[in-house]
Write an enzyme that holds these catalytic residues in place. Structure first.
Site, PDB file in Angstrom:
ATOM      1  N   ASP A 257       0.660  -1.163   0.040  1.00  0.00           N
ATOM      2  CA  ASP A 257       0.076  -0.185   0.158  1.00  0.00           C
ATOM      3  C   ASP A 257       1.346   0.965  -0.225  1.00  0.00           C
ATOM      4  OD1 ASP A 257      -2.527  -1.514  -0.180  1.00  0.00           O
ATOM      5  OD2 ASP A 257      -2.548  -1.501   2.397  1.00  0.00           O
TER       6      ASP A 257
ATOM      7  N   LYS B  95       3.332   1.066  -4.834  1.00  0.00           N
ATOM      8  CA  LYS B  95       4.698   1.111  -6.220  1.00  0.00           C
ATOM      9  C   LYS B  95       3.744   0.873  -7.854  1.00  0.00           C
ATOM     10  CE  LYS B  95       4.980  -3.163  -3.662  1.00  0.00           C
ATOM     11  NZ  LYS B  95       3.561  -2.899  -2.997  1.00  0.00           N
ATOM     12  N   SER B  96       2.618  -0.412  -7.531  1.00  0.00           N
ATOM     13  CA  SER B  96       1.702   0.035  -8.911  1.00  0.00           C
ATOM     14  C   SER B  96       1.518   1.268  -9.159  1.00  0.00           C
ATOM     15  CB  SER B  96      -0.145  -1.009  -8.813  1.00  0.00           C
ATOM     16  OG  SER B  96       1.061  -1.981  -8.362  1.00  0.00           O
TER      17      SER B  96
ATOM     18  N   ASP C 108       6.510  -5.292 -11.373  1.00  0.00           N
ATOM     19  CA  ASP C 108       5.612  -5.058 -10.710  1.00  0.00           C
ATOM     20  C   ASP C 108       6.063  -5.896  -8.965  1.00  0.00           C
ATOM     21  OD1 ASP C 108       4.376  -3.481  -8.527  1.00  0.00           O
ATOM     22  OD2 ASP C 108       2.958  -4.130  -9.503  1.00  0.00           O
TER      23      ASP C 108
ATOM     24  N   PRO D  74       5.583  -7.504  -5.560  1.00  0.00           N
ATOM     25  CA  PRO D  74       4.321  -7.713  -4.633  1.00  0.00           C
ATOM     26  C   PRO D  74       5.274  -7.692  -2.971  1.00  0.00           C
ATOM     27  CG  PRO D  74       4.606  -9.704  -5.097  1.00  0.00           C
ATOM     28  CD  PRO D  74       5.083  -9.179  -6.002  1.00  0.00           C
TER      29      PRO D  74
ATOM     30  N   GLY E 195      42.765 -31.685  17.524  1.00  0.00           N
ATOM     31  CA  GLY E 195      43.092 -31.622  19.381  1.00  0.00           C
ATOM     32  C   GLY E 195      41.600 -33.223  19.591  1.00  0.00           C
TER      33      GLY E 195
ATOM     34  N   LYS F 152      44.683 -37.099  17.813  1.00  0.00           N
ATOM     35  CA  LYS F 152      45.150 -37.598  15.839  1.00  0.00           C
ATOM     36  C   LYS F 152      46.676 -38.263  16.399  1.00  0.00           C
ATOM     37  CE  LYS F 152      43.478 -34.865  12.662  1.00  0.00           C
ATOM     38  NZ  LYS F 152      43.233 -34.482  13.857  1.00  0.00           N
ATOM     39  N   SER F 153      48.038 -37.171  16.201  1.00  0.00           N
ATOM     40  CA  SER F 153      48.660 -37.224  16.117  1.00  0.00           C
ATOM     41  C   SER F 153      49.183 -38.020  17.121  1.00  0.00           C
ATOM     42  CB  SER F 153      49.699 -35.990  16.242  1.00  0.00           C
ATOM     43  OG  SER F 153      49.060 -35.002  15.250  1.00  0.00           O
TER      44      SER F 153
ATOM     45  N   SER G 118      41.939 -33.121   7.356  1.00  0.00           N
ATOM     46  CA  SER G 118      41.139 -33.282   6.257  1.00  0.00           C
ATOM     47  C   SER G 118      39.701 -33.748   6.134  1.00  0.00           C
ATOM     48  CB  SER G 118      41.776 -34.876   5.506  1.00  0.00           C
ATOM     49  OG  SER G 118      41.592 -35.908   7.194  1.00  0.00           O
TER      50      SER G 118
END
EC number: 2.7.1.25
Length: 652
Positions: free
Chosen positions: A42, A45-46, A115, A117, A483, A486-487, A554
């Site tokens: 309202d 735009k149109s 246009d 909405p 952390g 793994k190693s 990885s």
């Protein structure tokens, strides 16, 4: 649009418009611009578009009289919005429910006005309209000021990459063309746009109903000395340089005529010429352009550029399918199974981590999974929040994973190919833009550059090595967060196995970065290459009969899958599992603390994703088990899997 509206749009230039008087050379240079009109419901735009058409003499004969009659039957003054509100439901409800496109022109240019909405229930249509726009006009009611949908639409424009925005403050007649009110509303919208990294190119005070400052200056706003709406439109630029951008041609279809295979599609950016060498993504195939097809044949062009739909043939018969993205070899898209995205969620069901959707990106289609939701953004306050689901009409930054490799462009580099939509049950549920920041280009890892390489078979079979060593060779690929342990576990397992007589060696970051990978940095591409080389080296260790243990984060499945393929049946994926909280509590090098402080970018588990194995050969949960128990699990697995049992024939 209804049939009437479509007919109107084709006759807009039949009347004597300003362009009729243009010199022929100038008219030939006219360009077509797509402008989307957005704003709160309202706010007019149109009505603005209807008035634009009227004031540029772009309405067909009899249209004004028709509007007057329609408006009179409803007991109102002429209502310009009825020019576009083609659906009876819209007229009855006084709300636009679909995007409507209509053509008109000024003395300088041709335009397609979209246009969109403004009502919350039809945001999906607004998004589809804005996605194809070169620029936008945002309409704000002078009385109501900036409202919820005004902010949401502004954010969506920014999200979709529409950077050229003109703001019109409409219904100035209702505030007696007060300069103070105009200044206040201008401040509101400017502050919001600046807060999201945008800015209005111009702000114009107008009355769409009265035609003030639409095509000519209004006497009712003597204090305003800026451009009219028409002047603002003509001040927008298109996409300068789009022809000089890297070539992107999504393959729409492949047609077979006589002996020719014609690859058809629309060039989104760049240009191509007969003889160019093309690269196809994600297949990574190359070929040269033999011809650009046209009808009749004697009109075949030598070149084609952005915006043109073309058919090309190649100098060799490649198997190319719909969805391939064509580029030049020099400036290709990235290849990846993973990408970051900022998206607007439109689905009735919330978006959740782990959910799967169909991705549509140009002509590519793929199933993607939501790997993570980094943040959810409130488009009103711009505040960020965490969460594991995204509700309808919310904006979020997420990471998506595809099982197939995709050709991807960062939206910041190539906007036309960096947009995508998500589909669920044949319904569009989201759309957004791609970011490849911090993610590797996997093309290098799948490109084979060596030629004329002939494999030479070893004279020592794996069975002979196993019989000598008492165990088979293989790769134990330890993967997990920084952390997780793994190693620590790799070194302890190596020592224990060596004591038991196994031939074993650990590859980790320290020993490969000092030599084999000393020339690699820590960019996403270098990290991918680092893992590729480790996988190849580990495979050679395994082939020699050694048990090779690798200890690398990885984070991407595609990299680990490539290492698995290199090891040819001797690969064992060991998931050293620990959640982020546990790893962060250990944090022996203080890396998580630095990542939280922003000192380390793209840190796995914090600002970059980690993809856990889907079917690891062994899972060792170090948040539940200490080092001794974890090592014992791995040793048992190795003894059961690798050891040549007493009396066993290695050949069996």
């Amino acid at each position: 649009m209804t049939q009437d509206t479509k007919q109107d749009s084709t006759t807009l230039s039949d009347d004597a418009t300003q362009s009729d008087a243009l010199p022929e050379a100038q008219a030939a240079e006219r360009s077509l611009h797509h402008i989307v009109i957005v704003g709160h419901v309202d706010h007019g735009k149109s009505s603005l578009i209807g008035r634009l058409l009227h004031d540029t003499n772009s309405l067909p004969p009899g249209k004004v009289e028709e509007l007057e009659a329609i408006s009179a039957r409803r007991g109102m003054e002429i209502e310009w919005s009825f020019v576009l509100d083609a659906f009876q439901a819209e007229r009855d409800q006084a709300v636009t429910i679909d995007t409507t496109q209509i053509w008109f022109n000024t003395a300088l240019r041709d335009y397609v006005i979209i246009d969109a909405p403004g009502h919350r229930e039809f945001l999906k249509n607004m998004v589809s309209g804005a996605a194809s726009a070169d620029a936008a006009i945002m309409v704000v009611d002078a009385e109501e000021g900036v409202r919820e949908q005004s902010r949401r639409h502004a954010y969506l424009l920014h999200l979709l990459g529409v950077r050229q925005i003109a703001v019109v403050i409409n219904k100035m007649d209702l505030v007696d063309f007060s300069q103070a009110r105009f200044d206040e509303v201008s401040r509101q919208i400017t502050e919001y746009l600046q807060s999201i990294g945008a800015a209005p190119m111009v702000i114009v005070p107008i009355s769409a109903r009265g035609g003030d400052n639409i095509a000519s200056r209004s006497d009712r706003s003597p204090w305003y000395d800026g451009p009219t709406v028409i002047s603002a439109l003509d001040g927008f630029h298109g996409h300068p340089g789009i022809g000089s951008q890297p070539l992107r041609l999504p393959i729409q279809d492949v047609y077979k005529f006589d002996a020719r295979r014609i690859l058809a599609g629309r060039i989104e950016s760049g240009s191509l010429t007969i003889g160019d060498t093309l690269l196809f993504s994600p297949s990574n195939k190359t070929a040269r352009i033999r011809s650009i097809e046209a009808w009749p044949d004697n009109n075949a062009p030598e070149t084609a550029a952005a915006g043109e739909s073309v058919g090309i043939t190649l100098d060799e018969q490649l198997f190319v399918e719909r969805g391939e993205l064509v580029s030049h070899v020099e400036n290709p898209p990235k290849l990846s199974t993973l990408f970051h995205a900022r998206l607007f969620w439109l689905g009735h069901n919330p978006l959740k981590v782990g959910a799967r959707y169909k991705l549509k990106l140009l002509t590519q289609e793929a199933e993607v999974t939501v790997k993570s939701i980094e943040r959810i953004i409130d488009t009103q306050t711009l505040e960020n929040s965490d969460g594991d689901s995204v509700e309808r009409n919310a904006v979020a930054e997420v990471t998506l994973h595809s099982r197939m490799v995709l050709g991807l462009d960062d939206y910041g580099d190539l906007p036309r190919t960096g947009r995508f939509v998500l589909i669920e049950d044949y319904d569009t549920v989201g759309g957004g833009v791609i970011s490849m920041e911090g993610l590797p280009d996997q093309r290098q890892a799948i490109t084979v550059k060596s030629t004329n390489v002939i494999s030479v078979e070893h004279r020592l079979a794996a069975e002979a090595r196993a019989a000598r060593n008492g165990h088979y060779g293989g790769v134990l690929w330890f993967t997990g967060l920084s952390g997780a342990g793994k190693s620590t576990l790799a070194m302890e397992v190596e020592q224990r196995l060596f004591a038991k007589g196994y031939h074993v060696y650990v590859l980790d970051g320290d020993n490969v970065r000092r030599g084999l990978n000393a020339n690699l940095g820590f960019s996403p591409e270098d990290r991918t290459e680092n893992i590729r080389r480790v996988g190849e080296a580990a495979s050679l260790f395994a082939d020699s009969g050694i048990i090779c243990i690798t200890a690398f984060i990885s984070p991407y499945r595609v990299d680990r899958d490539r290492a698995r393929a290199s090891a040819s049946g001797h690969f064992h994926e060991i998931y050293i599992k620990a959640d982020v909280e546990t790893c962060e509590q250990r944090d022996p090098k203080g890396l998580y603390k630095k990542a939280r402080a922003g000192e380390i970018r793209q840190f796995t588990g914090i600002s970059a994703p980690y993809e856990p194995p889907e079917s690891a050969d062994l899972v060792v949960d170090t948040s539940q088990h200490d080092v001794a128990d974890s090592v014992a699990q791995i040793i048992r697995y190795i003894e059961q899997t690798f050891t040549l049992k007493k009396g066993e024939d290695a050949g069996s």
